[in-house]
Enzyme design. Structure first.
Site, PDB file in Angstrom:
ATOM      1  N   ASP A 211       4.360  -4.255   6.430  1.00  0.00           N
ATOM      2  CA  ASP A 211       4.812  -5.541   6.977  1.00  0.00           C
ATOM      3  C   ASP A 211       5.072  -6.572   5.870  1.00  0.00           C
ATOM      4  O   ASP A 211       6.079  -7.279   5.900  1.00  0.00           O
ATOM      5  CB  ASP A 211       3.730  -6.056   7.954  1.00  0.00           C
ATOM      6  CG  ASP A 211       4.230  -7.208   8.778  1.00  0.00           C
ATOM      7  OD1 ASP A 211       5.113  -6.988   9.626  1.00  0.00           O
ATOM      8  OD2 ASP A 211       3.769  -8.341   8.560  1.00  0.00           O
TER       9      ASP A 211
ATOM     10  N   ASP B 148       1.283  -0.181  11.676  1.00  0.00           N
ATOM     11  CA  ASP B 148       1.117  -1.505  12.292  1.00  0.00           C
ATOM     12  C   ASP B 148       2.333  -2.412  12.105  1.00  0.00           C
ATOM     13  O   ASP B 148       2.194  -3.626  12.023  1.00  0.00           O
ATOM     14  CB  ASP B 148      -0.138  -2.183  11.734  1.00  0.00           C
ATOM     15  CG  ASP B 148      -0.045  -2.414  10.235  1.00  0.00           C
ATOM     16  OD1 ASP B 148       0.860  -1.839   9.594  1.00  0.00           O
ATOM     17  OD2 ASP B 148      -0.868  -3.172   9.689  1.00  0.00           O
TER      18      ASP B 148
ATOM     19  N   ARG C 172      -7.290  -2.459   8.380  1.00  0.00           N
ATOM     20  CA  ARG C 172      -7.944  -3.764   8.293  1.00  0.00           C
ATOM     21  C   ARG C 172      -7.714  -4.598   9.546  1.00  0.00           C
ATOM     22  O   ARG C 172      -8.599  -5.290  10.009  1.00  0.00           O
ATOM     23  CB  ARG C 172      -7.430  -4.516   7.067  1.00  0.00           C
ATOM     24  CG  ARG C 172      -8.488  -4.560   5.998  1.00  0.00           C
ATOM     25  CD  ARG C 172      -8.025  -5.325   4.806  1.00  0.00           C
ATOM     26  NE  ARG C 172      -8.034  -4.450   3.645  1.00  0.00           N
ATOM     27  CZ  ARG C 172      -7.143  -4.466   2.689  1.00  0.00           C
ATOM     28  NH1 ARG C 172      -6.153  -5.306   2.707  1.00  0.00           N
ATOM     29  NH2 ARG C 172      -7.251  -3.648   1.678  1.00  0.00           N
TER      30      ARG C 172
ATOM     31  N   ASP D 111      -0.955   2.631   8.273  1.00  0.00           N
ATOM     32  CA  ASP D 111      -1.580   1.907   9.388  1.00  0.00           C
ATOM     33  C   ASP D 111      -0.752   1.917  10.675  1.00  0.00           C
ATOM     34  O   ASP D 111      -1.271   1.567  11.730  1.00  0.00           O
ATOM     35  CB  ASP D 111      -1.841   0.444   8.991  1.00  0.00           C
ATOM     36  CG  ASP D 111      -2.886   0.331   7.903  1.00  0.00           C
ATOM     37  OD1 ASP D 111      -3.764   1.207   7.851  1.00  0.00           O
ATOM     38  OD2 ASP D 111      -2.811  -0.621   7.107  1.00  0.00           O
TER      39      ASP D 111
ATOM     40  N   GLY E  46       0.840  -1.207   0.000  1.00  0.00           N
ATOM     41  CA  GLY E  46       0.000   0.000   0.000  1.00  0.00           C
ATOM     42  C   GLY E  46       0.867   1.244   0.000  1.00  0.00           C
ATOM     43  O   GLY E  46       1.844   1.310   0.736  1.00  0.00           O
TER      44      GLY E  46
ATOM     45  N   THR F  74       3.802   2.773   6.033  1.00  0.00           N
ATOM     46  CA  THR F  74       2.391   2.400   5.908  1.00  0.00           C
ATOM     47  C   THR F  74       1.547   3.349   6.745  1.00  0.00           C
ATOM     48  O   THR F  74       1.947   3.709   7.864  1.00  0.00           O
ATOM     49  CB  THR F  74       2.107   0.938   6.339  1.00  0.00           C
ATOM     50  OG1 THR F  74       0.703   0.802   6.591  1.00  0.00           O
ATOM     51  CG2 THR F  74       2.838   0.526   7.607  1.00  0.00           C
TER      52      THR F  74
ATOM     53  N   ARG G 182       1.309  -5.086  -5.698  1.00  0.00           N
ATOM     54  CA  ARG G 182       1.403  -6.339  -4.959  1.00  0.00           C
ATOM     55  C   ARG G 182       1.888  -7.378  -5.954  1.00  0.00           C
ATOM     56  O   ARG G 182       1.605  -7.266  -7.137  1.00  0.00           O
ATOM     57  CB  ARG G 182       0.056  -6.678  -4.356  1.00  0.00           C
ATOM     58  CG  ARG G 182      -0.086  -5.736  -3.164  1.00  0.00           C
ATOM     59  CD  ARG G 182      -1.368  -5.665  -2.509  1.00  0.00           C
ATOM     60  NE  ARG G 182      -1.164  -4.962  -1.258  1.00  0.00           N
ATOM     61  CZ  ARG G 182      -1.786  -3.852  -0.910  1.00  0.00           C
ATOM     62  NH1 ARG G 182      -2.626  -3.278  -1.725  1.00  0.00           N
ATOM     63  NH2 ARG G 182      -1.564  -3.296   0.242  1.00  0.00           N
TER      64      ARG G 182
HETATM   65  P1  ADP Z   1       2.397  -3.986   2.660  1.00  0.00           P
HETATM   66  O1  ADP Z   1       3.862  -3.989   2.348  1.00  0.00           O
HETATM   67  O2  ADP Z   1       1.792  -2.639   2.574  1.00  0.00           O
HETATM   68  O3  ADP Z   1       2.096  -4.737   3.937  1.00  0.00           O
HETATM   69  P2  ADP Z   1       1.457  -6.328   1.141  1.00  0.00           P
HETATM   70  O4  ADP Z   1       1.152  -7.140   2.362  1.00  0.00           O
HETATM   71  O5  ADP Z   1       0.478  -6.366   0.026  1.00  0.00           O
HETATM   72  O6  ADP Z   1       1.652  -4.775   1.495  1.00  0.00           O
HETATM   73  O7  ADP Z   1       2.878  -6.800   0.614  1.00  0.00           O
HETATM   74  C1  ADP Z   1       3.470  -6.253  -0.553  1.00  0.00           C
HETATM   75  C2  ADP Z   1       4.219  -7.338  -1.292  1.00  0.00           C
HETATM   76  O8  ADP Z   1       5.237  -7.890  -0.434  1.00  0.00           O
HETATM   77  C3  ADP Z   1       3.392  -8.549  -1.704  1.00  0.00           C
HETATM   78  O9  ADP Z   1       2.738  -8.396  -2.942  1.00  0.00           O
HETATM   79  C4  ADP Z   1       4.432  -9.619  -1.814  1.00  0.00           C
HETATM   80  O10 ADP Z   1       5.157  -9.508  -3.011  1.00  0.00           O
HETATM   81  C5  ADP Z   1       5.345  -9.288  -0.646  1.00  0.00           C
HETATM   82  N1  ADP Z   1       4.922 -10.021   0.559  1.00  0.00           N
HETATM   83  C6  ADP Z   1       3.809  -9.803   1.311  1.00  0.00           C
HETATM   84  N2  ADP Z   1       3.723 -10.666   2.336  1.00  0.00           N
HETATM   85  C7  ADP Z   1       4.811 -11.445   2.274  1.00  0.00           C
HETATM   86  C8  ADP Z   1       5.313 -12.516   3.065  1.00  0.00           C
HETATM   87  N3  ADP Z   1       4.691 -12.958   4.155  1.00  0.00           N
HETATM   88  N4  ADP Z   1       6.474 -13.104   2.665  1.00  0.00           N
HETATM   89  C9  ADP Z   1       7.115 -12.655   1.574  1.00  0.00           C
HETATM   90  N5  ADP Z   1       6.715 -11.628   0.785  1.00  0.00           N
HETATM   91  C10 ADP Z   1       5.574 -11.026   1.117  1.00  0.00           C
END
Ligand code: ADP
Length: 327
Positions: A109, A135, A177, A133, A17, A131, A78
């Site tokens: 995260d 979080d 969320r 959030d 995000g 982020t 993503r």
């Molecule tokens: P944010 O970074 O805002 O939390 P996402 O959770 O959508 O957003 O994560 C962004 C990208 O990071 C995902 O599309 C994926 O490529 C990678 N990613 C997310 N979660 C994991 C995870 N548990 N392990 C490895 N890569 C992850």
């Protein structure tokens, strides 16, 4: 002086995000790297760009004026492919092919967890928590949170004018969320009558209906209820309020406007400092770190340790919200 004399090129990506201040991170990383004689590759669309080799050279000029701009000039996305063994390996191969000696990943995260995964394939990673959030467990503060709070507060202040005039009840959904940090800050800042967060169960009668009734007895004619988007069981909240109090609530979902706009001074400064510290960590030959903020101090900690850390809602903030919504 550069401790890591082999450090010639840094890669930077923004992922997940978007958050106001990501551009300020890109600028700070680029400027600091150039200060140390290191070149910078901007990787487009998060881990997608790494898998597909979609990159752009960032010279000093390309980041002019970026500190004021919301969003991210590198785009964000993503990338489900990155979560497969094959995708991860492709990304690590691209890092080596492009001669990237250190990879900076800015995001939430999920993005930092992606950083941990690729670090296990031998890529040296530094994560920067961005982020709205707030979080991410390993840091008191994430870039974008203050800007999002201010955007939400400004929008709700406008709403309040019209709600006050019509003596209405307003239910406002803010982002979050699984975390209620934004909802809690916004509720306190806006003088809400009630706030619901995903971390805590709620009792409609005690947490909402009773507060509205008490407020009315004290002469309050309009009510603001802040709800984080991840709160379960609120699909009929409007009808419940109507049945319990006779008021006709209006629901407003602030949605993505909370992510946009110019970063606040706090986010610009935090992004600038974290970007600078991230490059410095690579220059000092540190391996696989996350830049974190404790109180107002920047630290860098091991990425694996960082991602094992948890963060709850601040008890003092919950207490303040509890006391201040009793009117
Ligand atoms: P944010 O970074 O805002 O939390 P996402 O959770 O959508 O957003 O994560 C962004 C990208 O990071 C995902 O599309 C994926 O490529 C990678 N990613 C997310 N979660 C994991 C995870 N548990 N392990 C490895 N890569 C992850």
């Amino acid at each position: 002086m550069k401790t890591n004399t082999a450090l010639r090129r840094i890669g930077i990506l923004t992922s997940g995000g978007d958050a106001p201040g990501m551009n300020a991170v890109i600028r700070a990383v680029t400027r600091t790297a150039h200060h140390h004689g290191i070149s910078v590759l901007g990787i487009k669309r998060g881990y997608n760009g790494l898998i597909h080799g979609d990159v752009v050279e960032l010279d000093s000029q390309s980041v002019n004026g970026l500190i004021t701009r919301g969003g991210t000039i590198l785009y964000t996305a993503r990338c489900p492919e990155f979560n497969t063994e094959e995708g991860l390996k492709k990304a690590a191969d691209t890092v080596r092919y492009l001669g990237i000696d250190g990879l900076i990943v800015a995001g939430g995260d999920g993005t930092l967890r992606g950083g941990l995964d690729i670090s296990r394939l031998g890529v040296n990673v530094v994560g920067i928590p961005c982020t709205i959030d707030n979080d991410v467990g390993c840091t008191h503060y994430t870039i974008g949170f203050d800007s999002a709070c201010n955007t939400a507060v400004e929008a709700i202040d406008r709403l309040r004018d019209t709600m006050q005039s019509h003596e209405r009840c307003s239910i406002v959904e803010v982002m979050g969320r699984s975390a209620g940090h934004l909802a809690l800050y916004v509720a306190i800042a806006c003088g809400a009558s009630a706030v619901l967060v995903p971390e805590l169960p709620f009792d409609f009668e005690k947490d909402i209906a009773e507060k509205i009734r008490k407020g009315r007895i004290r002469g309050r004619s309009h009510h603001l209820i802040i709800v984080a988007e991840g709160v379960a069981g609120i699909s009929h909240l409007g009808e419940q309020i109507k049945d319990a109090t006779g008021m006709d609530p209006r629901v407003t979902i602030l949605g993505h406007i909370q992510r946009g706009g110019m970063p606040t001074a706090r986010d610009r400064v935090t992004a600038s400092r974290m970007g600078e510290v991230a490059v410095k960590a690579l220059v000092d030959d540190k391996k696989n770190r996350v830049i974190t903020m404790f109180k107002s101090e920047m630290q860098e900690i091991d990425i694996e340790e960082a991602l094992a850390m948890k963060k709850d809602l601040q008890p003092s903030m919950l207490e303040a919200a509890y006391v201040l919504t009793q009117s």
